[in-house]
Scaffold this active site. Structure first.
Site, PDB file in Angstrom:
ATOM      1  N   ASP A   1      12.094   7.770 -21.864  1.00 54.22           N
ATOM      2  CA  ASP A   1      13.312   7.006 -22.101  1.00 54.22           C
ATOM      3  C   ASP A   1      12.897   5.624 -22.617  1.00 54.22           C
ATOM      4  OD1 ASP A   1      15.934   6.217 -22.309  1.00 54.22           O
ATOM      5  OD2 ASP A   1      16.502   6.748 -20.279  1.00 54.22           O
TER       6      ASP A   1
HETATM    7  C1  BGC Z   1      19.249   5.650 -22.015  1.00 56.30           C
HETATM    8  C2  BGC Z   1      19.199   7.044 -22.579  1.00 56.30           C
HETATM    9  C3  BGC Z   1      19.366   7.000 -24.083  1.00 56.30           C
HETATM   10  C4  BGC Z   1      18.344   6.070 -24.696  1.00 56.30           C
HETATM   11  C5  BGC Z   1      18.423   5.984 -26.204  1.00 56.30           C
HETATM   12  C6  BGC Z   1      18.339   4.689 -22.754  1.00 56.30           C
HETATM   13  O1  BGC Z   1      18.509   3.384 -22.366  1.00 56.30           O
HETATM   14  O2  BGC Z   1      18.887   5.688 -20.651  1.00 56.30           O
HETATM   15  O3  BGC Z   1      20.172   7.851 -21.980  1.00 56.30           O
HETATM   16  O4  BGC Z   1      19.255   8.293 -24.605  1.00 56.30           O
HETATM   17  O5  BGC Z   1      18.525   4.774 -24.156  1.00 56.30           O
HETATM   18  O6  BGC Z   1      19.535   5.309 -26.621  1.00 56.30           O
END
Ligand code: BGC
Length: 763
Positions: free
Chosen positions: A306
């Protein structure tokens, strides 16, 4: 584009046997000719702002223009293989997307030796989030409240189509987190608190994204990304990205279970949770990523980090003494691709060094890159890196929007209907009031034409707010709007200001009905962290002041999580939970108020009554001890405002004759055949969600009071009776014991449907 690939295949391959056509073999051929820095580049994912024109790598000029110098550095020099997100958290015009992504692909193919297309990824959570004009469905929590698999499928199918239409083949959805904590700022992104509901609906979403046969090279399909593996929302503090403490058997029983089937169905990618379990950041957890996800669950696709989470092993979680060690830990723990997303030079350089120093085995790199290349082949990116944009006439179409309306109308949940006040009768005059009455931001929530959903009103201008829909339905001369209180758009999302409560109350006195629209402003992730689950005190004040008018009040709850309303709930005549119903939520609600639609939604979470009583419906029976009566006895109760699975209809249903085909089952491979009679005793046709639960009466580990085992959404006409059947395999009554083994214990079980129960014995 094919022509570019053929020379590489010939150049890289020494095997031209017929079976050499599989995507894995093709990926292997490319891999075998790649240099170390080319490989590492494939494992790196950057944010779009990094290669866009603008003042910095964090902020771009709007609309998007790809900066040739920055693109050259990232894609040519550092060989970056993946890009994500939008610029400045804001939607772009489809044409702007198409031109930019085509430019990126042409650049990747024309200017690099390996000629590997970039894989672009995005968060299309309830619509093609960052595309202007995209269809916005309700959020996942609404889809769960509809208890209708078809809505999950339709939503994913439309998102896949509209995401591909802007040139993007990879979507970071669905969310398989268990929404067990109403304090957590992403509960609305889940399918609620029940593992079976989460698992079932996620599988239907994957089917919608990837197609029935997982043919993701189809130009209307995308690769799905299961997230966030695992235990992300089960935190102690209720706040985003904070520690969870979860024993292995609990993790298996509730959190891993939904991922299991989704992986068997062929989900292409998985994103790792930003959180920590038992003190170990999941990004550093070899046992969970390699031993469980890869080996036990057999996941063969790409494992993505993530946002910035590898760095955070050093900066936030302090398990790595520097960023280089953080990379070593995460990659050796099984992460294939790092969502870096800004400092890619550092990631690439450190990882190259780590391989050269023998700290990260080359085999681990090859393994990761092979999967990434295979994914690119699976998506058809080598053959068609540039989308044929003429094929997407249904982008934002009426057809797509009708499906979004259907999902919204089936999700809205009627919680209270005193004296059958709803549907509204005799063309009443209506005061529409409250901070959520006139906002598309409130209806949609986050990930709506903007990350935090704060730009929803700008981009969803053509759709109706609750006030607009009610006014269209009941006639503008019958409907007045006075907000009373509003969100303070300047400050934090949770600040509110009083505007004209007195005026709202005066107008309420003159109206037949008050439609009080309360809830939350949009948010997600850290900005949505909450210190008080009670609804904001100004909203509570507005409710109490309005109740003094003596006029009937219909409360509309429009929020991403169940905020506490216990202190004024008794003064409400009707309560409707719309959750976050998307662009068509206003229209769907107005149709329910007028009786055009008979509500059929059921709560996918427990609606708590008190801040210190936040339980899922599958609590343990020790929760019902009662100390208050002096004696220590077991006659207490768990007090919720509304239970999981609850929801009223304009129809009335009765259940009778719950039977099982036998009373005693002797083999674990048996199936229990269950039958129950359902009757619509009212004058109104309607849908009922029949929910099948079981209780294990005694077990080695204290059993949950009950667990959902199956459900069916049934249409039943006025006066009609239907016999509803379920087949429940005995082995679905099992649980994970404290050795983390799944067991079905012999003994007595109750089978429960609505207010009926029938006991069976497993011998
Ligand atoms: C979130 C994810 C997301 C990613 C990309 C992160 O901060 O936890 O769910 O897919 O950002 O945008």
């Amino acid at each position: 584009m094919k022509y570019l690939l053929i020379p590489i295949l010939i150049f890289l391959s020494c095997d031209s046997s017929p079976e050499n056509t599989s995507n894995e073999l093709k990926a292997n051929m490319i891999l075998s000719g790649m240099t170390l820095d080319e490989k590492i580049g494939q494992m790196a994912q950057i944010n779009l702002t990094v290669i866009a024109k603008g003042p910095s790598k964090w902020k771009s000029s709007y609309p998007l223009v790809i900066d040739p110098k920055r693109a050259k550095k990232a894609i040519k020099d550092f060989k970056i293989g993946s890009i994500i997100n939008t610029i400045n958290g804001k939607a772009l015009k489809p044409v702007n997307w198409r031109e930019s992504i085509s430019k990126i692909q042409n650049f990747a193919i024309d200017s690099t030796r390996a000629k590997i297309p970039v894989i672009y990824g995005i968060d299309g959570i309830h619509g093609a989030t960052y595309a202007e004009g995209a269809t916005m469905f309700p959020q996942q929590i609404n889809i769960a409240a509809s208890w209708n698999k078809q809505n999950a499928y339709n939503m994913a199918k439309v998102i896949a189509y509209e995401t591909r239409a802007i040139g993007i083949p990879w979507n970071f959805s669905p969310i398989l987190d268990l929404g067990i904590d109403p304090r957590f700022p992403r509960q609305f992104e889940t399918f609620g608190e029940d593992p079976l509901l989460v698992g079932t609906l996620s599988r239907w979403m994957i089917r919608g994204f990837q197609g029935d046969k997982n043919d993701t090279s189809n130009k209307f399909k995308v690769a799905s990304c299961l997230k966030h593996f695992v235990g992300y929302q089960a935190v102690i503090s209720g706040k985003d990205r904070t520690p969870a403490y979860i024993p292995d058997n609990v993790l298996s029983e509730y959190h891993i279970e939904p991922f299991k089937e989704a992986i068997k169905d062929g989900a292409k990618t998985v994103m790792i949770s930003s959180g920590l379990i038992n003190g170990i950041p999941v990004h550093a957890n070899y046992e969970l990523i390699i031993k469980t996800l890869r080996e036990k669950l057999g996941f063969e696709g790409v494992i993505l980090s993530d946002w910035e989470d590898i760095n955070k092993l050093h900066t936030r979680d302090k398990v790595a003494k520097n960023k280089k060690e953080a990379i070593k830990i995460a990659i050796n723990s099984g992460i294939d691709m790092s969502m870096i997303p800004y400092d890619y030079e550092q990631f690439c350089r450190f990882l190259i060094e780590l391989v050269k120093e023998g700290e990260v085995p080359l085999k681990r790199i090859d393994n990761a890159v092979l999967r990434i290349l295979k994914l690119k082949f699976d998506l058809g990116l080598f053959d068609n890196p540039i989308t044929d944009f003429n094929s997407y006439k249904d982008f934002g179409s009426k057809k797509h929007n009708e499906l979004a309306y259907k999902a919204a109308s089936e999700s809205i949940t009627l919680l209270k209907n005193k004296n059958d006040i709803l549907p509204l009768k005799n063309n009443p005059s209506i005061l529409v009031t409250g901070p959520n009455a006139n906002t598309m931001r409130g209806l949609n929530g986050a990930w709506t034409y903007s990350w935090q959903g704060n730009l929803a009103d700008e981009f969803a201008f053509d759709y109706n707010t609750i006030y607009e829909s009610v006014s269209n339905t009941f006639g503008p001369s019958n409907v007045k709007f006075i907000p009373g209180v509003t969100y303070n758009e300047e400050g934090s999302y949770f600040e509110m200001k009083e505007v004209n409560i007195k005026k709202a109350v005066d107008e309420g006195r003159k109206s037949d009905i008050i439609l009080l629209c309360l809830g939350e402003n949009s948010y997600t992730e850290k900005p949505g962290d909450l210190n008080d689950l009670n609804i904001h005190k100004l909203q509570s004040k507005l409710a109490r002041e309005l109740s003094k008018t003596g006029k009937p009040i219909i409360l509309i709850i429009n929020s991403g999580r169940p905020r506490l309303i216990t202190d004024f709930e008794p003064f409400m005549d009707g309560i409707i939970n719309v959750y976050l119903p998307g662009n068509h939520g206003g229209d769907a609600l107005a149709d329910i108020l007028s009786g055009k639609i008979n509500p059929s939604g059921k709560l996918p979470y427990t609606y708590p009554a008190f801040p210190n009583s936040l339980l899922t419906y599958y609590y343990k029976s020790s929760e019902i001890q009662n100390n208050n009566q002096g004696a220590y006895d077991y006659v207490g109760e768990v007090k919720n405002l509304y239970d999981f699975g609850y929801g009223l209809s304009y129809s009335k249903f009765s259940y009778s004759n719950l039977t099982t085909n036998r009373k005693v089952y002797e083999s674990l491979s048996d199936t229990i055949r269950i039958n129950v009679e359902l009757r619509n005793t009212s004058k109104v046709d309607g849908y009922e969600v029949v929910q099948l639960y079981s209780s294990d009466l005694f077990a080695e580990i204290t059993p949950d009071v009950k667990r959902l085992r199956d459900f069916k959404r049934i249409f039943i006409k006025s006066g009609e009776s239907k016999s509803v059947n379920f087949s429940l395999p005995i082995n679905s009554l099992g649980y994970y014991n404290n050795r983390n083994e799944k067991v079905v214990e012999k003994g007595e079980f109750s089978i429960l449907v609505n207010n009926l129960s029938s006991n069976i014995l497993i011998k």
